[in-house]
Structure formats: structure tokens, C-alpha cells
Design an enzyme around this catalytic site. Structure first.
Site, mmCIF file in Angstrom:
data_model
loop_
_atom_site.group_PDB
_atom_site.id
_atom_site.type_symbol
_atom_site.label_atom_id
_atom_site.label_comp_id
_atom_site.label_asym_id
_atom_site.label_seq_id
_atom_site.Cartn_x
_atom_site.Cartn_y
_atom_site.Cartn_z
ATOM 1 N N ALA A 55 0.849 -1.185 0.000
ATOM 2 C CA ALA A 55 0.000 0.000 0.000
ATOM 3 C C ALA A 55 0.893 1.246 0.000
ATOM 4 O O ALA A 55 2.106 1.163 0.156
ATOM 5 C CB ALA A 55 -0.906 -0.001 1.227
ATOM 6 N N GLY A 56 0.282 2.388 -0.175
ATOM 7 C CA GLY A 56 1.039 3.635 -0.233
ATOM 8 C C GLY A 56 1.292 4.110 -1.643
ATOM 9 O O GLY A 56 1.853 5.183 -1.864
ATOM 10 N N ASP A 109 7.884 -8.566 -3.720
ATOM 11 C CA ASP A 109 6.812 -8.866 -4.664
ATOM 12 C C ASP A 109 7.167 -10.085 -5.516
ATOM 13 O O ASP A 109 6.322 -10.951 -5.756
ATOM 14 C CB ASP A 109 6.547 -7.660 -5.565
ATOM 15 C CG ASP A 109 5.942 -6.489 -4.816
ATOM 16 O OD1 ASP A 109 5.221 -6.724 -3.833
ATOM 17 O OD2 ASP A 109 6.200 -5.336 -5.192
ATOM 18 N N HIS A 219 9.593 3.428 -2.650
ATOM 19 C CA HIS A 219 9.455 3.072 -1.237
ATOM 20 C C HIS A 219 10.286 3.949 -0.305
ATOM 21 O O HIS A 219 10.782 3.480 0.714
ATOM 22 C CB HIS A 219 9.827 1.603 -1.042
ATOM 23 C CG HIS A 219 9.059 0.677 -1.926
ATOM 24 N ND1 HIS A 219 9.560 0.225 -3.139
ATOM 25 C CD2 HIS A 219 7.820 0.158 -1.809
ATOM 26 C CE1 HIS A 219 8.659 -0.558 -3.709
ATOM 27 N NE2 HIS A 219 7.595 -0.621 -2.922
ATOM 28 N N GLY A 419 12.314 1.968 5.728
ATOM 29 C CA GLY A 419 12.062 2.273 7.127
ATOM 30 C C GLY A 419 11.042 1.392 7.815
ATOM 31 O O GLY A 419 10.625 1.686 8.935
ATOM 32 N N THR A 522 22.470 -9.124 2.826
ATOM 33 C CA THR A 522 21.060 -9.425 3.034
ATOM 34 C C THR A 522 20.910 -10.245 4.306
ATOM 35 O O THR A 522 21.885 -10.543 5.002
ATOM 36 C CB THR A 522 20.467 -10.231 1.860
ATOM 37 O OG1 THR A 522 21.032 -11.550 1.877
ATOM 38 C CG2 THR A 522 20.747 -9.560 0.523
#
Length: 598
Positions: A55-56, A109, A219, A419, A522
Site C-alpha cells: 500500500a502507499g 513482490d 518506497h 524504514g 542481506t
């Protein structure tokens, strides 16, 4: 950039926004618990095109659900990808002759949507495919070898063309081919005057008043280029178009353009720009394109895929001529897909009120969560028992360690990502603690508990880290069950080597789903050393130390995967913090050790 919001609790904001979206298009339905918006009138005799992500980015993707575009859209939490369970449910919500998933090329995703494809195929649905969108040109080839190009607003242009092709009667294979052709012939670049602000979040990046960033994702991550003064609009747009058009740049000449090509110009509002300025951006971009002989045959401008309230713009140029050559469709065919009428709220020129029969009352639009299949019961030989008090202590302590680390994880992720790492991890920990307080570990049966934790993580943790944990835990559960039922493999559950061997099998499965390896900065930099040391030494304390060293060492590594890959060279001059995902693993394994030793 404003830090003020009417709605401060982003945990409830997403579902409320989706409910508002379907209220504007009364032919649609919503499954609130799964954050799925879908078209119940989609013809089962046609291909279904589905998209989604965190979302966003509204109106993406729910605002583009309707005849002629998306059959369904699935949303995660803010800037966090939806889970594989959500995507799989969206596929099942719209019966079709095949499903095309239009997916933005971000790791979370890719993992979640990819897993949903595998789930669909495992259930006998072979006609499901991904169309990956990778239109961003900001990151040079040499820096993005493993991750590839990111997706920007062009994703919704791919969705429009795929949806129109499906509505026009194209086959599953044709729609897939059209989608890939469009994605491969599209180039985008974004610029912002400041970062966006997530409602209710305290840690966030700000740009100085005279600073502008070019080459950012969706993002809130830093831009690839940091300009120490905000240039005049004409100069900024020149820089942006050069990054798209310069065929002499070996690092960014991703899509060829010539004056004879038919093109589409797609100008995106990142969320915080006035309509007045956006019109001027279109005017300037067209003037500069005309100077180099490029005259787009279609021009679109608006809020397509935003970044909350970020004051920024994106420019996308799509080569219709190039795309037509790759998918065996004429340029006129491709243009007809662009122009095909639709019934969505957010794409320009929609027609959503098509008669009383298509209009649903608001209560009729809300659909309960579909039932999920019940897991097969365990046989006695598959069960693995651990003392309930010890098991609860291990799980509780690990969760509490994650909650203690939340603020620090958020701070680090604000520097190198979007964040949300601390909040995402805390969400998973809280969900597990809630179930633990309800008696999750009371019988001490490990496989049942692992199944439950896997489902909790899948439901409560979005984004890349949630996907990594979900895949690892599912594989760990399966490996534990298999080892438990194999007499010559099974060992006492207090044998750390037994758990090391089981975890090693889970790592093998995880590495089939992600290219991330040790050294890529990672989560794997902490997880793999922990598991390998546990398997080799059967010493949990040494394994925890190996995981800690691996996590802390990421501060000195160059990112090859994840959003830190996209941080520009200017931002990298100051030493970056350790990878937040790796340090989340450190918190977990230290918590496990603390739960055992007291």
C-alpha cells in the site's frame, strides 16, 4: 513534505482506503481480511490480469480494477508486499482461462507472487504466469546485475495494455507475450523534492530545502543521484530524459528510441504535486522530446503509482513500435489496447456507472475471507515433542528480543531502505506472542507449532523479509516432519545437530527461491552462517556467535540485492549501518539462545 495526516494509524488505514475505493466503483467487491479488490463480473471465458503490491502507491492497484484493465488487485501493508496467501486467494477469486500477474520488480513482490504461482500450479492451474515490470533506468547495469531494474509508474501502463488485450479476447499466451513486450520497451525515471512520510512513523528521511534526488524507487529509499541544489524544472527534465534516451550510455541504454517510433508518454505524480505543476511538466517534456524528433502518439498524466505524499514526478516513455515487434501485434493493435474503453476509477476516461444491474449496495461489496484448506493431521511418527515450558521460553524470548530491537532496526532501515523493517518484524513477533499467550506451545508438539508460526508470519509480515522467513519456516517445518518420520535420521530433539541438519535442508529450499547468498548484504549473511555452524558443530552458542558476526559484518559489504542496492554513491560515502534484515535474524537467534539458557 508534510508530516501531518488525518489518519494516524496506518495499521487500519489500508483496509479503510480499499473499502473507500470499492465504494467509488459499485460493481466491485472486496475481501477486507485479505486486502483483495476484485471484479465479480469478470468473464470466466477471458484471461484475468491481476496486480498488486504494498500500500502507499494508490491508486495502484485497486483503483485500476474494472472491465478492460485489472480483474483483481491485492494489497500489502504500507510499502510491504502482500503475502503469497493473499495473491493465491486473488487468483481464485476471479475464474478465468488463465491468470497474468503484473508484478513490480522488487524482491518481496517477486518472492510472494512467485510463490503464489507455484501454489496455483500445485493445485492444477498451469495457466498462471508473471509479467515482471522493470522500467526504472536510474540504476546502472553494473550495479543491478542480480536485482535488475526496478519498477515505477509504468507498471500501470503494462496493466492497462494487458487488461485490454485480455478484454479483447487474446489468449493467455498472447496476453503474457504482450505484457513482456511492453515491459521490455519502457523506460522510466523519477525525481523528488523530499521523501514521503508514513502516517504514525517517527523515523524517516528528509531532504534539505535546496536538495533534490533523481533516480529513486517507490518506497522512500534514497535517490541514485543527489543534486545539492534544486535545478530549474527545464534542467531537471532534461537530465531525466537524457537518462531515458541516451543510447551512448552503456549503463542505461535499456530501450532504443528513434524518431520513427510510435511512443506513449506517461507522466506520473508521485503523490504530493499540484495538478497545476503536473500540466507544466507534461508541456516541458513534450517540448524537449519534440526537439529530438520524438512526438508521442498518446500522452497520460496523473497519479498512477504514487509514494504516499512524496512531492515528486516520474517520466515514462514506452516504445509501441518496439513492443509490437516482440509480440507479433501491429502498432495499431497495441494502440487499440491503450485506447480500449474501461470501467475503472483511476485510469483516465473510465465509465463505471453502466446501469443499475451492475451497481452493488455497499454491504454487498464486502466478502468474507474464503476458507483455507485444513492441514492434514500428523501421524504419531511425524510428531516431534519438546518440553512445553522450554518451547514457550524459546519462542517468547525470541519474540521479545525482536521487539527490543524494533527501534534500531527501523533506524537502520530508514537509511538503506523504506524504514519498515522494525515495524514488520515487530508485527510478526506480536502475532506470535498473542497466540503463545493463548496456549500455542502447551502440548510441546513442534511441527504443529511451526505450521502455526509459518501462517502467522505469512499473514502479519509483508515485504521481502516476511517472504524469506515464510519460505524458510515452511521448508523447516517440512524438513522437521520428514526427519521425524525417518527412523535413521531422527535424533533426540535436544540434539542441536538434529536441528542444524533440518535447518540446512530449509536453507537449500530457500536458496531455490532467492538469488541472495552470503556476501550480498542481506538476511542470508546472518542466517546461513548460523545454520551452517549449527549443522557442523552441533553447538548452538557457536552458531549464534557466527550469525551475530555475519550480521554485523554486513556494515562493510556492498549491497547486491535488496533496496540498499539502489542507494546512490553519494549516500554510500558515509558508512552504512548493518543490514536490518540480517540483524533481525541476530535478534531472533540470540533470543532462542536466551530462552534455553535462561
Amino acid at each position: 513534505m508534510s508530516e501531518k495526516h488525518f489518519f494516524q494509524d496506518h495499521r487500519t488505514l489500508v483496509t479503510r482506503s480499499l473499502r473507500g475505493a470499492v465504494a467509488q466503483n459499485p460493481s466491485l467487491k472486496i475481501i477486507p481480511s485479505l486486502k483483495i479488490v476484485y471484479d465479480p463480473h469478470h468473464s470466466p471465458d477471458k484471461v484475468a490480469v491481476i496486480s498488486g503490491g504494498g500500500a502507499g502507491h494508490e491508486p495502484a492497484s485497486s483503483g485500476f480494477v474494472g472491465k478492460g484493465m485489472l480483474a483483481a488487485a491485492v494489497s500489502g501493508d504500507i510499502f510491504a508486499s502482500p503475502s503469497a496467501r493473499q495473491v493465491f486467494a486473488a487468483i481464485n477469486a476471479v475464474p478465468s482461462t488463465g491468470t497474468i500477474l503484473v508484478v513490480t520488480n522488487y524482491t518481496g513482490d517477486c518472492l510472494h507472487f512467485g510463490l503464489a504461482v507455484q501454489q496455483a500450479k500445485a493445485n492444477g492451474n498451469d495457466k498462471v504466469a508473471l509479467v515482471m515490470v522493470h522500467d526504472d533506468v536510474s540504476v546502472p547495469r553494473s550495479a543491478g546485475k542480480l536485482v535488475g531494474r526496478r519498477a515505477l509508474a509504468g507498471s500501470m501502463l503494462v496493466a492497462k495494455i494487458c487488461g485490454s488485450a485480455a478484454e479483447s479476447g487474446c489468449s493467455f499466451e498472447e496476453v503474457e507475450k504482450v505484457g513482456n513486450a511492453v515491459s521490455d520497451n519502457m523506460a522510466s525515471i523519477a525525481a523528488i523534492l523530499d521523501h514521503c512520510h508514513v502516517p504514525g512513523r517517527d523515523e524517516f528521511n528528509k531532504l534539505d530545502a535546496d536538495v533534490c534526488e533523481v533516480g529513486l524507487g517507490l518506497h522512500n529509499e534514497p535517490g541514485f543521484f543527489v543534486l545539492q541544489r534544486v535545478p530549474p524544472a527545464e534542467e531537471l527534465i532534461t537530465k531525466m530524459l537524457n537518462l531515458i534516451l541516451d543510447q551512448d550510455d552503456p549503463e542505461r541504454a535499456f530501450v532504443p528510441f528513434t524518431p520513427s517510433d510510435e511512443t506513449v508518454l506517461f507522466v506520473g505524480n508521485m503523490g504530493g504535486m499540484s495538478v497545476l505543476e503536473m500540466g507544466a511538466v507534461v508541456d516541458e517534456a513534450l517540448e524537449q522530446l519534440e526537439r529530438v524528433g520524438i512526438v508521442p502518439v498518446r500522452v497520460f498524466c496523473g497519479s498512477f503509482m504514487t509514494s504516499l505524499n512524496a512531492p515528486g514526478i516520474s517520466l515514462t516513455l514506452m516504445n509501441l513500435s518496439g513492443a509490437s515487434k516482440l509480440c507479433s501485434k501491429s502498432v495499431d493493435d497495441m494502440l487499440s489496447f491503450v485506447d480500449l474503453p474501461h470501467s475503472t476509477v483511476a485510469w483516465p476516461g473510465g465509465a463505471i456507472y453502466k446501469g443499475r444491474d451492475a451497481i452493488l449496495k455497499r454491504k454487498e461489496q464486502v466478502v468474507d475471507t474464503p476458507q483455507t484448506p485444513v492441514s492434514a493431521p500428523l501421524s504419531e511418527k511425524e510428531k516431534v515433542k519438546v518440553a512445553p515450558r522450554l518451547l514457550e521460553s524459546i519462542i517468547r524470548n525470541a519474540c521479545e528480543k525482536v521487539l527490543e530491537a524494533e527501534a534500531q532496526l527501523t533506524k537502520w532501515d530508514t537509511i538503506v531502505g523504506d524504514g519498515d523493517c522494525g515495524e514488520t518484524c515487530a508485527s510478526g513477533a506480536k502475532a506470535i506472542l498473542f497466540k503463545l499467550n493463548g496456549g500455542l506451545a502447551k502440548d510441546g508438539e513442534v511441527v504443529h507449532i511451526l505450521r502455526s508460526i509459518s501462517e502467522l508470519i505469512d499473514d502479519s509480515m509483508g515485504g521481502t523479509l516476511g517472504a524469506i522467513f515464510s519460505i524458510f519456516l515452511a521448508a523447516f517445518t517440512s524438513a522437521t516432519r520428514t526427519a521425524a518420520s525417518t527412523p535413521d535420521v531422527r535424533a533426540p530433539t535436544d540434539d542441536a545437530g538434529f536441528w542444524g541438519r533440518v535447518a540446512a535442508r530449509a536453507i537449500d529450499v530457500l536458496q531455490e527461491s532467492t538469488p541472495a547468498r552470503v556476501g550480498h548484504r542481506t538476511v542470508m549473511d546472518a542466517l546461513v552462517p548460523f545454520v551452517e555452524t549449527l549443522e557442523r558443530t552441533a553447538d548452538l552458542e557457536k552458531a549464534v556467535e557466527a550469525g551475530r558476526k555475519g550480521g554485523e559484518a554486513t556494515a562493510k559489504l556492498t549491497a547486491k540485492l535488496g533496496r540498499a542496492t539502489y542507494v546512490g554513491e553519494d549516500a554510500k560515502k558515509g558508512q552504512l549501518p548493518p543490514d536490518p534484515g540480517a540483524m533481525a535474524v541476530v535478534a531472533i537467534v540470540e533470543g532462542i539462545w536466551g530462552g534455553i539458557t535462561g
